[in-house]
Motif scaffolding. Structure first.
Motif, short mmCIF file in Angstrom:
data_model
loop_
_atom_site.label_atom_id
_atom_site.label_comp_id
_atom_site.label_asym_id
_atom_site.label_seq_id
_atom_site.Cartn_x
_atom_site.Cartn_y
_atom_site.Cartn_z
N GLU A 51 0.82 -1.21 0.00
CA GLU A 51 0.00 0.00 0.00
C GLU A 51 0.85 1.27 0.00
OE1 GLU A 51 -3.66 2.08 2.53
OE2 GLU A 51 -2.96 0.05 3.04
N LEU A 52 1.90 1.30 0.83
CA LEU A 52 2.71 2.51 0.96
C LEU A 52 3.66 2.69 -0.22
CD1 LEU A 52 3.52 2.34 4.78
CD2 LEU A 52 1.89 3.86 3.63
N PHE A 53 4.28 1.60 -0.69
CA PHE A 53 5.20 1.73 -1.82
C PHE A 53 4.45 1.86 -3.14
CE2 PHE A 53 8.91 -0.59 0.49
CZ PHE A 53 9.17 0.57 1.21
N GLY A 54 3.20 1.45 -3.13
CA GLY A 54 2.40 1.56 -4.35
C GLY A 54 1.65 2.88 -4.47
N ASP A 55 1.68 3.69 -3.41
CA ASP A 55 0.96 4.97 -3.42
C ASP A 55 1.82 6.01 -2.69
OD1 ASP A 55 -0.74 7.14 -3.13
OD2 ASP A 55 -2.50 5.92 -2.69
N ASP A 56 2.53 6.81 -3.45
CA ASP A 56 3.45 7.80 -2.86
C ASP A 56 2.74 8.80 -1.96
OD1 ASP A 56 5.76 6.76 -3.88
OD2 ASP A 56 5.81 8.04 -5.65
N SER A 57 1.48 9.11 -2.25
CA SER A 57 0.77 10.11 -1.44
C SER A 57 0.57 9.62 -0.01
CB SER A 57 -0.59 10.43 -2.07
OG SER A 57 -1.44 9.28 -2.09
N LYS A 58 0.32 8.32 0.17
CA LYS A 58 0.14 7.76 1.51
C LYS A 58 1.47 7.74 2.27
CE LYS A 58 -3.87 4.91 0.38
NZ LYS A 58 -4.45 3.54 0.32
N LEU A 59 2.53 7.43 1.54
CA LEU A 59 3.86 7.41 2.17
C LEU A 59 4.29 8.81 2.57
CD1 LEU A 59 6.18 5.53 2.96
CD2 LEU A 59 7.16 5.89 0.68
N GLU A 60 4.02 9.79 1.71
CA GLU A 60 4.40 11.17 2.01
C GLU A 60 3.58 11.74 3.17
OE1 GLU A 60 7.01 12.95 0.95
OE2 GLU A 60 7.54 11.01 0.09
N LYS A 61 2.33 11.28 3.31
CA LYS A 61 1.52 11.71 4.46
C LYS A 61 2.15 11.24 5.77
CE LYS A 61 -3.03 11.15 6.60
NZ LYS A 61 -4.36 10.48 6.53
N LEU A 62 2.62 9.99 5.78
CA LEU A 62 3.29 9.47 6.98
C LEU A 62 4.61 10.19 7.22
CD1 LEU A 62 2.76 5.59 6.88
CD2 LEU A 62 1.48 7.30 8.16
N ARG A 63 5.33 10.52 6.14
CA ARG A 63 6.60 11.24 6.29
C ARG A 63 6.35 12.61 6.93
NH1 ARG A 63 11.77 11.00 4.49
NH2 ARG A 63 11.34 9.21 3.15
N ALA A 64 5.30 13.28 6.53
CA ALA A 64 4.97 14.59 7.12
C ALA A 64 4.70 14.44 8.62
CB ALA A 64 3.77 15.19 6.41
N GLY A 65 4.02 13.37 9.00
CA GLY A 65 3.75 13.13 10.42
C GLY A 65 5.01 12.82 11.19
N ALA A 66 5.92 12.04 10.57
CA ALA A 66 7.20 11.71 11.22
C ALA A 66 8.07 12.95 11.37
CB ALA A 66 7.93 10.64 10.41
N GLN A 67 8.05 13.82 10.38
CA GLN A 67 8.84 15.05 10.46
C GLN A 67 8.31 15.97 11.56
OE1 GLN A 67 8.81 16.59 6.45
NE2 GLN A 67 10.51 15.28 5.80
N LYS A 68 7.00 15.98 11.72
CA LYS A 68 6.41 16.76 12.82
C LYS A 68 6.81 16.17 14.17
CE LYS A 68 2.00 18.54 14.56
NZ LYS A 68 0.52 18.58 14.35
N GLU A 69 6.82 14.83 14.26
CA GLU A 69 7.22 14.15 15.49
C GLU A 69 8.68 14.43 15.82
OE1 GLU A 69 6.75 11.79 18.87
OE2 GLU A 69 5.22 12.50 17.46
N SER A 70 9.51 14.70 14.81
CA SER A 70 10.94 14.93 15.03
C SER A 70 11.22 16.17 15.87
CB SER A 70 11.68 15.04 13.69
OG SER A 70 11.39 16.27 13.05
N SER A 71 10.24 17.03 16.03
CA SER A 71 10.45 18.25 16.83
C SER A 71 10.56 17.94 18.32
CB SER A 71 9.31 19.24 16.59
OG SER A 71 8.07 18.71 17.03
N HIS A 72 10.11 16.77 18.76
CA HIS A 72 10.22 16.38 20.17
C HIS A 72 11.61 15.82 20.42
CE1 HIS A 72 5.91 16.94 20.66
NE2 HIS A 72 5.70 16.16 19.61
N ARG A 73 12.43 16.53 21.19
CA ARG A 73 13.83 16.16 21.35
C ARG A 73 14.13 15.67 22.77
NH1 ARG A 73 14.78 15.65 16.21
NH2 ARG A 73 16.94 15.25 16.82
N TRP A 74 15.31 15.06 22.90
CA TRP A 74 15.74 14.44 24.16
C TRP A 74 15.81 15.44 25.31
CZ3 TRP A 74 16.45 10.05 26.73
CH2 TRP A 74 17.33 10.04 27.81
N ASP A 75 16.42 16.59 25.09
CA ASP A 75 16.57 17.57 26.18
C ASP A 75 15.22 18.03 26.72
OD1 ASP A 75 19.31 17.46 26.13
OD2 ASP A 75 19.56 19.20 24.82
N ASP A 76 14.23 18.14 25.84
CA ASP A 76 12.90 18.57 26.28
C ASP A 76 12.29 17.56 27.25
OD1 ASP A 76 13.13 20.72 24.53
OD2 ASP A 76 12.18 19.64 22.88
N GLU A 77 12.63 16.30 27.07
CA GLU A 77 12.12 15.24 27.95
C GLU A 77 12.99 15.08 29.19
OE1 GLU A 77 9.24 12.16 28.67
OE2 GLU A 77 9.35 13.52 26.96
#
Length: 459
Positions: free
Chosen positions: A421-447
């Motif tokens: 599903e993900l490799f066959g549809d780039d739009s679904k994969l890019e949606k997850l990438r956008a979510g992962a990039q947003k998640e990347s803002s949570h860093r170790w020092d903040d925790e």
């Protein structure tokens, strides 16, 4: 009679005197004054890792945060592989290497394990005791990684009692649940291991743990009374998203593991899958192999529009050679025509760039306890890489938001469905990438700062 009594008294008093002289030195709190050197560390925190320091990222992150807070971090453990560059270059961090145990004590045979395990523990007991009690100066805090719990918990508890050091246990998982993977839940050694872990866990001043679910188990089942503080894993600063596609492509082209598929990378039709594994029983790598074989079959027959896949597997561990032979046989049999599987051992920086450049990350961590989480997924999110992972354990939702930054699976068939599903549809994969990039803002020092930093008095 009198002479015998005098002789006995002499030997007893001599033994007591020798014992007192051999006791390790104690930690003495130093009260700061206006004349104190501002460049001197606030305090010293020892960090015990009964494993390879270079493969213990969370404990290295602890050390970096401690040094950043103005204290001195002393990491005690096996110095077998490259440590984080910031650790090796920091003046506030020192490494005390433990001698490795003899190679012949390591075995996967159950019968030999029963014989060699006590010898291995005895060797470790001597090394840890000598290092904690005599090779190092007494410290205010001792932070230990658990598991392994045997013999770490017992030796650390005794050392801290004698040296007046505060013990903090950082619970990554439970030692008894990992042992159960090898021996079974009902084995007497597993039950003994659980009792040991619960008993010696009570001597700690405080506890850190990787999930809220684990904190609940420690409180309700282990009956620990000291403070239990959830401290979720977060990525270090070197894990960052690479936002430009051309930059990601350029890095992939530089990898020796990608040499055979360079034209596909240049054309942009190849998907790069990354999985980091310890090649152990709690990560069933056959799930991924089976899924990739099925994916290749579908791409060859009914779904020719599916892109070719380069799977890069990083990590070291006891089952690696077994799986490499299996992969080689599958390639000879023509079952991986549309998939290339390569293994790699990368530097810290190159591993971070690989995660940021890949299309999808895969986690096979199954959690022996159900309440720990795979650090590899944290690193993937730090690099902005979406993840599919084994999700059949309680703590999974504490890390991954389903359909936002990743997806879960519970079988090889389900993993195939996600890949298709993900490799066959780039739009679904890019949606997850956008979510992962947003998640990347949570860093170790903040925790770390409001939890461990506050506990250690460094913030």
């Amino acid at each position: 009679m009198i002479e015998s009594t005098i002789t006995v008294a002499f030997y007893v008093s001599s033994a007591i005197t020798l014992l007192i002289l051999l006791l390790p030195s104690q930690y003495v709190p130093k009260h700061s004054t206006a004349q104190d050197d501002p460049d001197k560390p606030k305090t010293t925190v020892q960090i015990l890792v009964l494993g390879d320091i270079g493969r213990s990222p969370r404990m290295q992150y602890h050390a970096l945060s401690i040094a950043k807070g103005g204290a001195h971090a002393e990491i005690i453990g096996y110095h077998e592989s490259e440590v984080h560059p910031d650790v090796s270059s920091s003046p506030g961090i020192s490494i005390v290497a433990l001698p490795p145990h003899p190679a012949y004590l390591q075995t996967s045979n159950k019968l030999l394990f029963m014989i060699f395990a006590p010898l291995k523990v005895l060797f470790q007991v001597v090394c840890i005791w000598w290092t904690l009690a005599y090779r190092t100066q007494p410290a205010k805090w001792l932070l230990i990684q658990n598991p392994p719990s045997i013999p770490t918990l017992a030796i650390s508890s005794l050392t801290c009692f004698l040296r007046h050091t505060n013990l903090i246990i950082d619970w990554h998982n439970f030692g008894y649940s990992i042992l159960a993977l090898k021996l079974g839940d009902t084995h007497p050694l597993v039950r003994l291991s659980k009792w040991y872990e619960m008993r010696f866990g009570r001597y700690a001043t405080a506890h850190l743990c990787v999930t809220t679910a684990m904190a609940s188990v420690l409180k309700k089942e282990f009956l620990l009374e000291a403070p239990i503080l959830p401290l979720h894993d977060r990525p270090a600063n070197h894990f960052r998203p690479i936002l430009y596609r051309d930059t990601r492509q350029e890095f992939l082209l530089s990898l020796p593991e990608a040499a055979s598929v360079k034209p596909l990378i240049e054309s942009g039709v190849l998907k790069v899958l990354v999985s980091s594994t310890s090649w152990t029983a709690d990560e069933d790598f056959s799930l991924l192999i089976d899924a990739l074989c099925r994916y290749s079959e579908l791409a060859e027959t009914t779904m020719p529009e599916l892109p070719q896949v380069l799977a890069i597997i990083t990590g070291k561990g006891p089952q690696k050679e077994m799986y490499l032979k299996q992969i080689a046989n599958l390639e000879k049999e023509g079952k991986l025509k549309r998939v290339s599987i390569r293994t790699a051992w990368l530097s810290t920086d190159d591993y971070a760039r690989l995660l940021a450049s890949a299309s999808l990350g895969v986690s096979l961590h199954m959690s022996s306890s159900g309440v720990d989480l795979p650090m590899k997924v944290v690193d993937m999110f730090g690099a902005g890489l979406p993840v599919v992972g084994w999700n059949r354990f309680e703590a999974w939702p504490e890390l991954v938001t389903e359909g936002v930054n990743g997806r879960g699976f519970g079988s090889s068939d389900e993993l195939v469905e996600e890949l298709v599903e993900l490799f066959g549809d780039d739009s679904k994969l890019e949606k997850l990438r956008a979510g992962a990039q947003k998640e990347s803002s949570h860093r170790w020092d903040d925790e770390w700062d409001p939890v461990a930093g506050k506990l250690l008095g460094l913030v």
